[in-house]
Design an enzyme around this catalytic site. Structure first.
Site, PDB file in Angstrom:
ATOM      1  N   LYS A 130       0.777  -1.219   0.042  1.00  0.00           N
ATOM      2  CA  LYS A 130       0.220  -0.193  -0.163  1.00  0.00           C
ATOM      3  C   LYS A 130       0.835   1.273  -0.063  1.00  0.00           C
ATOM      4  CE  LYS A 130      -3.898  -2.006  -0.059  1.00  0.00           C
ATOM      5  NZ  LYS A 130      -4.972  -2.055  -1.165  1.00  0.00           N
TER       6      LYS A 130
HETATM    7  N1  PMP Z   1      -3.508  -8.261   1.271  1.00  0.00           N
HETATM    8  C1  PMP Z   1      -3.698  -7.327   2.459  1.00  0.00           C
HETATM    9  C2  PMP Z   1      -3.083  -7.761   3.812  1.00  0.00           C
HETATM   10  C3  PMP Z   1      -4.400  -5.943   2.192  1.00  0.00           C
HETATM   11  O1  PMP Z   1      -4.514  -5.165   3.200  1.00  0.00           O
HETATM   12  C4  PMP Z   1      -4.785  -5.864   0.887  1.00  0.00           C
HETATM   13  C5  PMP Z   1      -5.518  -4.455   0.497  1.00  0.00           C
HETATM   14  N2  PMP Z   1      -6.870  -4.164   0.738  1.00  0.00           N
HETATM   15  C6  PMP Z   1      -4.771  -6.864  -0.032  1.00  0.00           C
HETATM   16  C7  PMP Z   1      -4.147  -7.987   0.100  1.00  0.00           C
HETATM   17  C8  PMP Z   1      -5.353  -6.703  -1.619  1.00  0.00           C
HETATM   18  O2  PMP Z   1      -4.775  -5.666  -2.301  1.00  0.00           O
HETATM   19  P1  PMP Z   1      -5.608  -4.970  -3.201  1.00  0.00           P
HETATM   20  O3  PMP Z   1      -6.432  -4.015  -2.338  1.00  0.00           O
HETATM   21  O4  PMP Z   1      -4.675  -4.069  -4.107  1.00  0.00           O
HETATM   22  O5  PMP Z   1      -6.426  -5.684  -4.054  1.00  0.00           O
END
Ligand code: PMP
Length: 344
Positions: free
Chosen positions: A48
């Site tokens: 992120k």
């Molecule tokens: N794994 C974790 C621990 C996350 O916090 C997130 C984000 N919500 C994701 C996977 C998935 O990533 P994305 O939001 O880019 O689909």
């Protein structure tokens, strides 16, 4: 006097360019070559960081943000941490509305990074005024000079991965990648990365990982939003009870669902076999690989990259707590008691 010192100016210069690590032991029984893109190597310990930096710098370029302004976001923790980190370095205030499903250590960490945190109930629908979406939206409307990151509905989320994660994986695999496996929450990671990779080679197969209790897989197959698919589950950050516009479903070939229990055990297995201390969804990503291998998805020529989104330290009170595992029914608590009795 200017000193010639080999140092970074601040942590933000370390965002991205995360390593690809071969999963030698974990995948030794599966035909093919398996690598993890380990996003815990970002300074905020998750993927992120990429979107927080990209979205905030985009607002700066457009002249939307000036020093002292406020950044608002809804988050399961990781995005909040990254937004707080970028805000500190760049001189913005940070307000975060989070779900009560987030682990207490994640919430404390956000506060430690200077963010103002509002904890909102997890099991209400997205349009309920108590949901973290609605709380963040209201604050954004009421606070002048604020930017709402809005990761589920912001195309710049996908764009961050199109511009960084995608090219990094293409270059690291020297264009030999055959499969991308990624958990889908906002869908920014999987669709931004997939879009870039498919532009280089349309045959790269992209498989999204979804949770039981989430609508994403069904929506991908039918393009229909089925409320009947929704029920509570444990994994944070994976799957959704709404359809995020940050997901480009057309660049994803298929979704596979994983259980809370198997993903938790697999996360623990990754740490113990590869020495890679990773979060719950990394367990989900490798659990998906195990299931795909059983379906005969891979052969010895496969070059498979799984994205491991964050670090295990964020799950000490969950996946890495024996008590939590037993409380979920994932462990036999009698075995734990026996193990803890071991004395020298
Ligand atoms: N794994 C974790 C621990 C996350 O916090 C997130 C984000 N919500 C994701 C996977 C998935 O990533 P994305 O939001 O880019 O689909």
């Amino acid at each position: 006097m200017e000193h010639k010192i080999d140092a970074y100016n601040n942590v933000l210069e370390l965002v991205g360019n995360t390593p690809l690590i071969k999963l030698s032991k974990l995948a030794s029984e599966i035909p093919g070559n398996f690598y993890a893109k380990v996003e815990a190597f970002n300074p905020g310990h998750s993927s992120k960081d990429r979107i927080a930096l990209h979205i905030i710098e985009d607002a700066e370029r457009k002249g939307i943000l000036k020093p002292g302004d406020t950044i608002i976001e809804t988050t399961s923790g990781n995005t909040g941490f990254s937004v707080a980190m970028v805000s500190i370095i760049k001189g913005y205030d940070c307000i975060l509305a989070v779900s009560s499903k987030s682990s207490p250590d994640k919430i404390d960490m956000l506060r430690a990074m200077g963010a103002k945190v509002y904890v909102c109930p997890a099991n209400v629908s997205a349009d309920d005024p108590r949901s973290y979406y609605q709380v963040a939206k209201r604050m954004h409307e009421e606070l002048k000079g604020s930017v709402y990151i809005n990761q589920y509905f912001n195309d710049l989320n996908l764009d961050a991965h199109y511009q960084s994660t995608g090219p990094e994986i293409w270059n690291q695999t020297k264009g030999q990648i055959t499969h991308l496996i990624a958990c889908s929450g906002t869908g920014g990671t999987i669709s931004g990365t997939a879009k870039y990779l498919k532009e280089q080679n349309k045959d790269v197969k992209v498989i999204g990982v979804d949770a039981y209790g989430s609508v994403l897989k069904k929506y991908h197959e039918t393009r229909e939003f089925d409320r009947g698919e929704i029920y509570p589950y444990r994994i944070e950050g994976l799957g959704k009870n709404l359809i995020p516009t940050a997901t480009d479903f057309d660049v994803i070939d298929k979704f596979i669902k994983v259980t809370d229990e198997e993903s938790a055990h697999t996360a623990r297995e990754i740490s113990k076999t590869e020495g890679l201390f990773v979060g719950y969804t990394s367990g989900a990503a490798f659990q998906a690989i195990k299931q795909l291998a059983e379906e005969g998805e891979f052969d010895e020529n496969s070059v498979v990259v799984a994205i491991f989104p964050d670090h295990g330290s964020r799950y000490m009170s969950k996946v890495y707590s024996d008590k939590w595992m037993a409380d979920q029914g994932f462990f036999d608590s009698k075995n734990i008691e026996e193990e803890q009795k071991i004395e020298y």
